[in-house]
Design a protein around this motif. Structure first.
Motif, mmCIF file in Angstrom:
data_model
loop_
_atom_site.group_PDB
_atom_site.id
_atom_site.type_symbol
_atom_site.label_atom_id
_atom_site.label_comp_id
_atom_site.label_asym_id
_atom_site.label_seq_id
_atom_site.Cartn_x
_atom_site.Cartn_y
_atom_site.Cartn_z
ATOM 1 N N UNK A 39 14.772 -19.656 33.891
ATOM 2 C CA UNK A 39 14.413 -19.373 32.493
ATOM 3 C C UNK A 39 15.342 -20.122 31.541
ATOM 4 N N UNK A 40 16.599 -20.206 31.891
ATOM 5 C CA UNK A 40 17.567 -20.922 31.057
ATOM 6 C C UNK A 40 17.239 -22.411 31.002
ATOM 7 N N UNK A 41 16.929 -22.991 32.151
ATOM 8 C CA UNK A 41 16.603 -24.419 32.188
ATOM 9 C C UNK A 41 15.320 -24.720 31.419
ATOM 10 N N UNK A 42 14.310 -23.870 31.567
ATOM 11 C CA UNK A 42 13.055 -24.090 30.835
ATOM 12 C C UNK A 42 13.257 -23.956 29.334
ATOM 13 N N UNK A 43 14.095 -23.015 28.900
ATOM 14 C CA UNK A 43 14.346 -22.833 27.474
ATOM 15 C C UNK A 43 15.051 -24.049 26.889
ATOM 16 N N UNK A 44 16.066 -24.554 27.593
ATOM 17 C CA UNK A 44 16.794 -25.732 27.102
ATOM 18 C C UNK A 44 15.868 -26.942 27.028
ATOM 19 N N UNK A 45 15.045 -27.126 28.077
ATOM 20 C CA UNK A 45 14.143 -28.278 28.097
ATOM 21 C C UNK A 45 13.116 -28.199 26.964
ATOM 22 N N UNK A 46 12.523 -27.027 26.774
ATOM 23 C CA UNK A 46 11.501 -26.875 25.728
ATOM 24 C C UNK A 46 12.097 -27.077 24.338
ATOM 25 N N UNK A 47 13.258 -26.503 24.083
ATOM 26 C CA UNK A 47 13.865 -26.610 22.763
ATOM 27 C C UNK A 47 14.348 -28.028 22.469
#
Length: 328
Positions: A39-47
């Motif tokens: 979830x952390x990696x997906x949030x950083x990538x999306x933002x």
């Protein structure tokens, strides 16, 4: 002919990153779980992708006012703040670079809010992070009291904004935001102001962590252990405790037996009697004879007085003249 996968829109990327940040902040996922890291990696990538798209579109400019920004585009101002919060949650990799990156995101968001007059808060100065290891200057009691009052004021303002944001969120959920652009705009502006205070807290905590990281090798050096003189063994025994309480020469402890005491006493008196002179012995004998004569004289006088008194009694009392009651 195969179709290429469609690129996510800016709205979808922002929504995905925003929801991921809320999930991480809620603490539902364990920080050491695989789901949390994903979830952390997906949030950083999306933002990060959403931030790149906003910069390419040029949605925000220093030459425009807040009224010039559309209501639908206001929420994208929040991207640097979300990235700062998510970045600080990362524990893998170089922590020093991670904290520095988060500080850059925070200050970018704060400066943009300051430029659009969303906030009037004084922004912290982190232009020289390398000098953060220097000891802070001494402050007076008045300065400390002023800082405390300012912190309390910021906390109260943040709590009030959070309550207002919850009320607007409830109102949007109830009435819907399609025909209420003014409510939606107030809702987004309130959210931006709430994140101003969050970013100020993030800057303070990240700056303190940065100081520790920069001073880490020096601060972690263990101090040499001082050498101690060899200590004497400490032994507690019954005799030691008794001597401590009663003392070594307690006066009531007997030194000789009772028989030995009287034997020595008799010997001392006998020696004293033998060492006396003949004249002293004669004087003692004369004193004893004189005492005997005085006693004899006292006894003779007493006997004579008693005999005379008895003769006088017989003269006045005939023999048999006693109690004659009931004798006819």
């Amino acid at each position: 002919m195969s179709q290429r996968p469609s690129t996510p829109s800016l709205v979808d990327l922002f929504k995905k990153g925003f929801e991921a940040q809320k999930t991480i902040e809620s603490g539902i996922l364990a920080s050491d779980s695989k789901e949390y890291k994903q979830c952390l990696a997906e949030a950083v990538s999306s933002l990060e992708v959403a931030t790149l798209m906003v910069n390419n579109l040029g949605l925000f400019s220093a030459n425009e006012e807040l009224e010039d920004v559309g209501t639908a585009d206001l929420k994208y101002m929040l991207l640097p703040a979300l990235l700062a919060d998510i970045t600080l949650q990362q524990v893998e990799g170089d922590r020093l670079k991670t904290v520095e990156k988060a500080l850059v995101y925070c200050m970018d968001y704060l400066h943009r809010c300051k430029a659009y007059y969303i906030t009037k808060e004084e922004l912290p100065d982190i232009s020289s992070p390398s000098g953060a290891c220097a000891p802070p200057p001494k402050r007076t009691l008045e300065q400390l009291a002023a800082e405390r009052n300012a912190k309390i004021t910021r906390l109260k303002a943040q709590k009030q904004l959070e309550r207002t944001f919850e009320e607007l969120t409830s109102r949007l959920d109830t009435e819907g935001g399609g025909n209420h652009e003014e409510v939606l705009r107030d809702h987004t502006l309130t959210l931006l102001k709430v994140w101003v205070y969050k970013c100020l807290d993030l800057v303070r905590s990240a700056s303190q962590e940065l100081q520790l990281l920069e001073a880490g090798p020096v601060a972690m050096t263990p101090e040499p252990t001082p050498t101690r003189p060899p200590s004497r063994p400490f032994v507690i025994t019954r005799e030691m405790m008794q001597a401590h309480v009663l003392g070594a020469g307690y006066p009531s402890l007997p030194t000789v037996s009772l028989e030995q005491f009287y034997r020595d006493r008799y010997k001392e008196q006998a020696d004293a009697h033998k060492s006396s002179t003949p004249g002293d012995q004669r004087s003692h004998e004369e004193v004893r004879e004189k005492m005997k004569e005085d006693a004899a004289e006292i006894e003779t006088d007493e006997t004579l007085r008693h005999a005379r008194a008895f003769d006088d009694y017989k003269d006045t009392h005939r023999y048999g003249s006693g109690n004659r009651k009931n004798m006819g």
